[in-house]
Design a protein around this motif. Structure first.
Motif, PDB file in Angstrom:
ATOM      1  N   GLY A  41       7.171  -2.412  -3.955  1.00 31.44           N
ATOM      2  CA  GLY A  41       5.942  -1.599  -3.227  1.00 31.44           C
ATOM      3  C   GLY A  41       6.750  -2.106  -1.644  1.00 31.44           C
ATOM      4  N   ASP A 213       2.674  -0.850  -0.258  1.00 31.36           N
ATOM      5  CA  ASP A 213       2.466   0.350  -0.793  1.00 31.36           C
ATOM      6  C   ASP A 213       0.998  -0.076  -1.626  1.00 31.36           C
ATOM      7  OD1 ASP A 213       1.865   2.369  -2.401  1.00 31.36           O
ATOM      8  OD2 ASP A 213       4.149   3.070  -2.979  1.00 31.36           O
ATOM      9  N   PHE A 214      -0.327   0.539  -1.444  1.00 28.99           N
ATOM     10  CA  PHE A 214      -0.952  -0.378  -2.522  1.00 28.99           C
ATOM     11  C   PHE A 214      -0.830   1.178  -3.347  1.00 28.99           C
ATOM     12  CE2 PHE A 214      -1.549  -2.625   1.171  1.00 28.99           C
ATOM     13  CZ  PHE A 214      -1.793  -3.714   0.415  1.00 28.99           C
ATOM     14  N   SER A 215      -0.958   2.020  -2.931  1.00 29.02           N
ATOM     15  CA  SER A 215      -1.456   3.389  -3.338  1.00 29.02           C
ATOM     16  C   SER A 215      -1.384   3.153  -5.457  1.00 29.02           C
ATOM     17  CB  SER A 215      -0.411   4.360  -3.426  1.00 29.02           C
ATOM     18  OG  SER A 215       1.056   4.506  -3.901  1.00 29.02           O
ATOM     19  N   GLN A 216      -1.028   2.529  -6.086  1.00 28.51           N
ATOM     20  CA  GLN A 216      -0.817   2.609  -7.418  1.00 28.51           C
ATOM     21  C   GLN A 216      -1.347   0.682  -7.923  1.00 28.51           C
ATOM     22  OE1 GLN A 216       3.436   3.877  -8.419  1.00 28.51           O
ATOM     23  NE2 GLN A 216       2.374   5.543  -8.859  1.00 28.51           N
ATOM     24  N   THR A 218      -2.584  -2.562  -9.010  1.00 29.93           N
ATOM     25  CA  THR A 218      -4.006  -2.833  -9.988  1.00 29.93           C
ATOM     26  C   THR A 218      -2.983  -4.412 -10.165  1.00 29.93           C
ATOM     27  OG1 THR A 218      -2.153  -2.543 -12.027  1.00 29.93           O
ATOM     28  CG2 THR A 218      -3.767  -0.642 -11.718  1.00 29.93           C
ATOM     29  N   ARG A 221       0.109  -4.318 -11.919  1.00 30.28           N
ATOM     30  CA  ARG A 221       1.097  -4.505 -10.564  1.00 30.28           C
ATOM     31  C   ARG A 221       1.650  -5.814 -10.120  1.00 30.28           C
ATOM     32  NH1 ARG A 221       4.895  -1.455  -9.363  1.00 30.28           N
ATOM     33  NH2 ARG A 221       4.843  -0.925  -6.632  1.00 30.28           N
TER      34      ARG A 221
END
Length: 465
Positions: A41, A213-216, A218, A221
């Protein structure tokens, strides 16, 4: 006491900082850091990495340098000087560079080969399908290039601390930094339109690199990124390899350790960032996000030559600059790895530098040839605990990086944090009247946080997590 007065030392703090930074700026920064940043990310990995470098990395780095200066010994004997019953930790710490040096020289030979390809104007041959795998599986040329690389490293280490390591670092490190900056700036100017008509630019690749990138995101992650960043710090700072203990033993007693360690941290973090800024924008422009999934030898010897080829005529020149920079980085790291073993043999067995170098070179040569032949006449496949398929080089890399290095780091934290107490290191850093910055943080890290983080990393490395 006689050994201490006769021991070589760096003439100045700048020589130590450049030599230590040169050790840290190796292949791990160039082919592993950009891949992890892209995978994890971009900016999120960078933020976590910088925070860990200032806390976890700082703790391990200043501990090893201080152990070296306090004992005036190399890794093999330094732990025994701190606490006699811990001499075995020195053996493990010395074993790490013994294992790494042969296969690092093999990879260094690959870099020499590609540098010669590009400087002779034959870089296009590196783009041919299967060229890299065909080259490393050859019986003769990889061994010859490995020996050539080993000869260069040997020549510099033979010249000693001042005339060899320090003088060499003062020349190569500025050149390396200059080349990294030039290539990074050039990467930002790139643009490419693929067969589907989509145009991508190097500047867009930079945004992919630096913007989180915070879109995925968790918890799982985040933990994975966190562990990747810790693992990268071992490569980036050259800790748990005995190198910083050896280099620390050559530092004058009146040198400001706190300032030197801070400079090494900054130097290394900047180079690691620039390595990403050099590679990710270029790969993104010509291969998109899919091309950014390559790392290690696949990135350097397969993906990047394709990028250089896509640049047209200027690609040969850029490829030449790139592999010159990689060669400098490989040399500075290999020199420090060899010196950690050479200094250990000199301290433990009272060998002359020449005799210690000869023994180390023989071991490296024999083991390096085995690694080369592991891709042809000795080829086999083994499955590592992580599930990866491995040859001789991969097994040696796994043993040193995934098992021994975390064990050395855990043992160092236990020895300093609980056996001889953090005051041992603090007093060494402050013995000239300087105040140790981040002192409270250091005590908490070395006693509690770092050992736990390292133990979790070890479990992940052996495939339990």
């Amino acid at each position: 006491m006689e050994k201490r007065t006769k021991r070589n030392s760096f003439k100045g703090s700048i020589g130590f900082v450049l030599a230590a930074a040169g050790s840290a700026v190796g292949l791990g920064n160039i082919w592993r850091f950009p891949y992890l940043a892209a995978k994890d990310g971009g900016g999120m990995f960078l933020v976590i990495y910088i925070i860990l470098a200032l806390t976890f990395g700082f703790t391990l780095l200043i501990t090893e340098v201080a152990i070296g200066r306090k004992t005036k010994q190399s890794p093999l004997t330094a732990y025994g000087r701190i606490r006699k019953k811990w001499r075995g930790m020195g053996v493990i710490a010395c074993l790490v560079p013994v294992i790494i040096l042969p296969y690092y020289c093999v990879i260094g030979g690959w870099v020499v080969k590609y540098f010669l390809l590009y400087i002779s104007g034959n870089g296009e041959s590196a783009v041919q399908e299967g060229y890299f795998s065909s080259y490393i599986s050859g019986n003769v040329e990889p061994a010859v290039m490995m020996i050539l690389f080993l000869i260069i490293v040997t020549f510099i280490v033979l010249r000693g601390v001042n005339k060899g390591i320090e003088s060499f670092s003062k020349i190569l490190m500025p050149l390396l930094v200059l080349l990294v900056i030039v290539i990074a700036v050039f990467s930002l100017t790139l643009h490419h339109t693929d067969e589907s008509g989509v145009t991508r630019t190097g500047l867009q690749g930079l945004f992919v690199y630096v913007i989180p990138d915070f879109s995925q995101m968790t918890i799982s992650r985040f933990f994975s990124i966190f562990m990747d960043a810790i693992g990268q710090l071992f490569f980036s700072l050259s800790v748990a390899m005995g190198i910083m203990i050896a280099y620390g033993s050559y530092v004058h007693d009146d040198a400001n350790l706190k300032t030197s360690v801070n400079q090494i941290e900054i130097f290394d973090t900047v180079i690691a960032f620039l390595a990403g800024a050099m590679i990710i924008p270029a790969v993104y422009a010509f291969a998109g996000t899919e091309g950014m999934s390559a790392y290690g030898p696949g990135l350097m010897f397969v993906s990047l030559p394709k990028v250089f080829s896509s640049m047209g005529h200027i690609g040969t020149f850029v490829g030449c600059l790139f592999f010159a920079m990689v060669l400098f980085a490989a040399l500075t790291s290999a020199i420090s790895i060899m010196e950690a073993v050479v200094s250990s043999f000199m301290d433990k067995f009272s060998f002359s530098r020449r005799k210690a170098v000869v023994i180390v070179v023989i071991v490296a040569l024999v083991a390096g040839l085995l690694v080369c032949f592991g891709y042809n006449i000795l080829y086999f496949e083994a499955i590592l605990p992580t599930g990866a398929t491995a040859q001789i080089l991969d097994i040696m890399d796994y043993m040193s990086n995934n098992i021994l290095m975390p064990l050395v780091a855990i043992g160092t934290c236990i020895l300093i944090g609980w056996i001889v107490k953090p005051k041992t290191i603090v007093d060494e850093v402050e013995k000239n009247g300087e105040k140790m910055g981040r002192k409270k943080l250091y005590v908490i890290m070395v006693k509690y946080i770092a050992p736990v983080m390292l133990f979790v990393l070890f479990l992940k490395s052996v495939g339990i997590f």
